[in-house]
Write a protein that holds these residues in place. Sequence first.
Motif, short mmCIF file in Angstrom:
data_model
loop_
_atom_site.label_atom_id
_atom_site.label_comp_id
_atom_site.label_asym_id
_atom_site.label_seq_id
_atom_site.Cartn_x
_atom_site.Cartn_y
_atom_site.Cartn_z
N ARG A 64 56.34 47.39 36.89
CA ARG A 64 56.39 46.65 38.15
C ARG A 64 55.02 46.33 38.73
O ARG A 64 54.90 45.45 39.58
CB ARG A 64 57.19 47.45 39.19
N LEU A 65 53.99 47.03 38.31
CA LEU A 65 52.69 46.87 38.93
C LEU A 65 52.10 45.49 38.69
O LEU A 65 52.19 44.94 37.58
CB LEU A 65 51.70 47.92 38.40
N HIS A 66 51.48 44.95 39.74
CA HIS A 66 50.67 43.74 39.60
C HIS A 66 49.26 44.20 39.24
O HIS A 66 48.78 45.20 39.77
CB HIS A 66 50.65 42.97 40.91
N VAL A 67 48.61 43.49 38.35
CA VAL A 67 47.27 43.87 37.89
C VAL A 67 46.27 42.80 38.29
O VAL A 67 46.51 41.60 38.10
CB VAL A 67 47.24 44.09 36.36
N GLY A 68 45.19 43.25 38.89
CA GLY A 68 44.12 42.35 39.28
C GLY A 68 42.86 42.63 38.47
O GLY A 68 42.54 43.79 38.19
N ILE A 69 42.19 41.57 38.08
CA ILE A 69 40.89 41.69 37.42
C ILE A 69 39.84 41.38 38.47
O ILE A 69 39.79 40.28 39.00
CB ILE A 69 40.77 40.71 36.24
N GLY A 70 39.01 42.36 38.77
CA GLY A 70 38.08 42.15 39.87
C GLY A 70 36.69 42.72 39.61
O GLY A 70 36.43 43.78 40.11
N ILE A 71 35.85 42.07 38.88
CA ILE A 71 35.93 40.68 38.44
C ILE A 71 35.37 40.56 37.03
O ILE A 71 34.73 41.50 36.54
CB ILE A 71 35.11 39.75 39.38
N VAL A 72 35.58 39.40 36.39
CA VAL A 72 34.80 39.09 35.20
C VAL A 72 33.60 38.24 35.61
O VAL A 72 33.73 37.33 36.42
CB VAL A 72 35.63 38.36 34.12
N PRO A 73 32.40 38.54 35.07
CA PRO A 73 31.23 37.71 35.39
C PRO A 73 31.28 36.40 34.61
O PRO A 73 31.39 36.39 33.38
CB PRO A 73 30.05 38.58 34.92
N ALA A 74 31.19 35.30 35.31
CA ALA A 74 31.24 33.99 34.65
C ALA A 74 30.18 33.84 33.56
O ALA A 74 30.47 33.26 32.51
CB ALA A 74 31.10 32.87 35.69
N PRO A 75 28.95 34.36 33.73
CA PRO A 75 27.96 34.18 32.67
C PRO A 75 28.32 34.86 31.36
O PRO A 75 27.83 34.46 30.30
CB PRO A 75 26.68 34.79 33.26
N LEU A 76 29.16 35.90 31.41
CA LEU A 76 29.53 36.61 30.19
C LEU A 76 30.77 36.04 29.53
O LEU A 76 31.11 36.44 28.42
CB LEU A 76 29.80 38.10 30.51
N ARG A 77 31.47 35.12 30.21
CA ARG A 77 32.76 34.67 29.73
C ARG A 77 32.78 33.15 29.56
O ARG A 77 32.85 32.42 30.54
CB ARG A 77 33.87 35.09 30.71
N GLY A 100 40.05 37.64 38.94
CA GLY A 100 38.88 37.39 39.75
C GLY A 100 37.69 37.04 38.88
O GLY A 100 37.48 37.64 37.82
N ILE A 101 36.93 36.06 39.32
CA ILE A 101 35.73 35.62 38.60
C ILE A 101 34.57 35.61 39.59
O ILE A 101 34.74 35.20 40.74
CB ILE A 101 35.92 34.21 38.01
N GLY A 102 33.40 36.06 39.14
CA GLY A 102 32.25 36.08 40.02
C GLY A 102 30.96 35.72 39.30
O GLY A 102 30.96 35.38 38.11
N HIS A 103 29.86 35.81 40.04
CA HIS A 103 28.55 35.47 39.48
C HIS A 103 28.07 36.54 38.50
O HIS A 103 27.28 36.24 37.60
CB HIS A 103 27.51 35.37 40.59
N ARG A 110 20.56 39.19 33.21
CA ARG A 110 19.27 39.01 32.54
C ARG A 110 19.12 40.00 31.38
O ARG A 110 18.51 39.68 30.36
CB ARG A 110 18.13 39.17 33.54
N GLU A 111 19.66 41.19 31.53
CA GLU A 111 19.55 42.21 30.48
C GLU A 111 20.16 41.75 29.16
O GLU A 111 19.73 42.18 28.09
CB GLU A 111 20.23 43.51 30.91
N VAL A 112 21.18 40.90 29.24
CA VAL A 112 21.86 40.47 28.02
C VAL A 112 21.65 38.99 27.74
O VAL A 112 22.39 38.37 26.96
CB VAL A 112 23.38 40.79 28.11
N GLY A 113 20.64 38.40 28.37
CA GLY A 113 20.31 37.00 28.11
C GLY A 113 21.34 36.01 28.61
O GLY A 113 21.45 34.90 28.07
N ALA A 114 22.10 36.40 29.64
CA ALA A 114 23.17 35.53 30.13
C ALA A 114 22.88 34.93 31.50
O ALA A 114 23.74 34.27 32.08
CB ALA A 114 24.49 36.31 30.19
N ALA A 115 21.69 35.14 32.04
CA ALA A 115 21.35 34.56 33.35
C ALA A 115 21.31 33.04 33.24
O ALA A 115 20.94 32.48 32.21
CB ALA A 115 20.01 35.09 33.83
N VAL A 116 21.71 32.38 34.32
CA VAL A 116 21.76 30.91 34.32
C VAL A 116 20.93 30.39 35.49
O VAL A 116 20.72 31.09 36.49
CB VAL A 116 23.21 30.41 34.44
#
Length: 298
Positions: A64-77, A100-103, A110-116
């Motif tokens: 029954r549980l609703h699951v939220g993703i809070g958050i995935v970083p847009a630069p990694l995905r 949820g999607i965020g910055h 920057r640590e993983v070369g994903a900064a934009v």
Amino acid sequence: MVSSAPPTGRLGVMVDRSLPPEQLIPLAAACEAAAAVDDVWVVEDLSWGGAVSAAATVLAASARLHVGIGIVPAPLRNPALLAMELATLGRLHPGRLTAGIGHGVQSWMREVGAAVPSPLALLEETFTVVRALLRGDRVTHDGRAVHIDDLTLVHPLRTPLPLLAGVTGPKSLRLSGRVADGTILAEGTGPAGIAAARALIDEGRDGAVDDHRIVVLAYVLVTDDPAAAAAQTEQARIDVATPLGVDPADIFVLEGSAADVVAGLRDLWSAGAHTVVVRPIGDPFPQIGALDAALTGG
């Protein structure tokens, strides 16, 4: 715009990033058994665990549980891959997932070369492309940050999946109002912070009347020992306050007896939070039970 959130809203429990993955299923079971708990929220912080795999695990381990993703970083995905993952979960568990999607934390990116160059542009274009792919559109998008050439999902969503923005600054909150179905506000946000964020979100919405849900993350410590509460919540306040450059004493934390915490939850709901997601400090299991009993009268 006046919030439509009821005085008593939804209650979620965050899977803290420090929880070992093998504890996901026991935690899901505890939340499933707690009638007052509506949601389980998972996180994706660099070096800890993956949010999509965690969400899939909790969805499969509960009914029954609703699951939220809070958050995935847009630069990694990559937005195409993110849409594929969300469509798969959304079709397997219709009506039970919010994403949820965020910055992302820029130093981590920057640590993983994903900064934009423009996190705002990337986030807006990610929402645009992911939403279009999920509803089954054929997408071509040549933007500042996202480039998609004539792509469509073979298995798009059959039921809507809310896309929320996990953001903090004024420009990002206005963007959330413009492109997202809701906004996730970080730990430490109290009733006044909800009102201030809502004002900025509504500027971005520019008169839109459809619902925009507010999800608030909140550290919680359920204890009948005030001295212990102060000592145990101190580090959490510092962790939130330091990057914001504010006084740790100004960071909102739910602490005290179960009755005290429930009163704080009601303050957040009344201020406009549709969902409050508690992040237990220490062992989450007894605190989930205590809050459930206090909210249900058990």
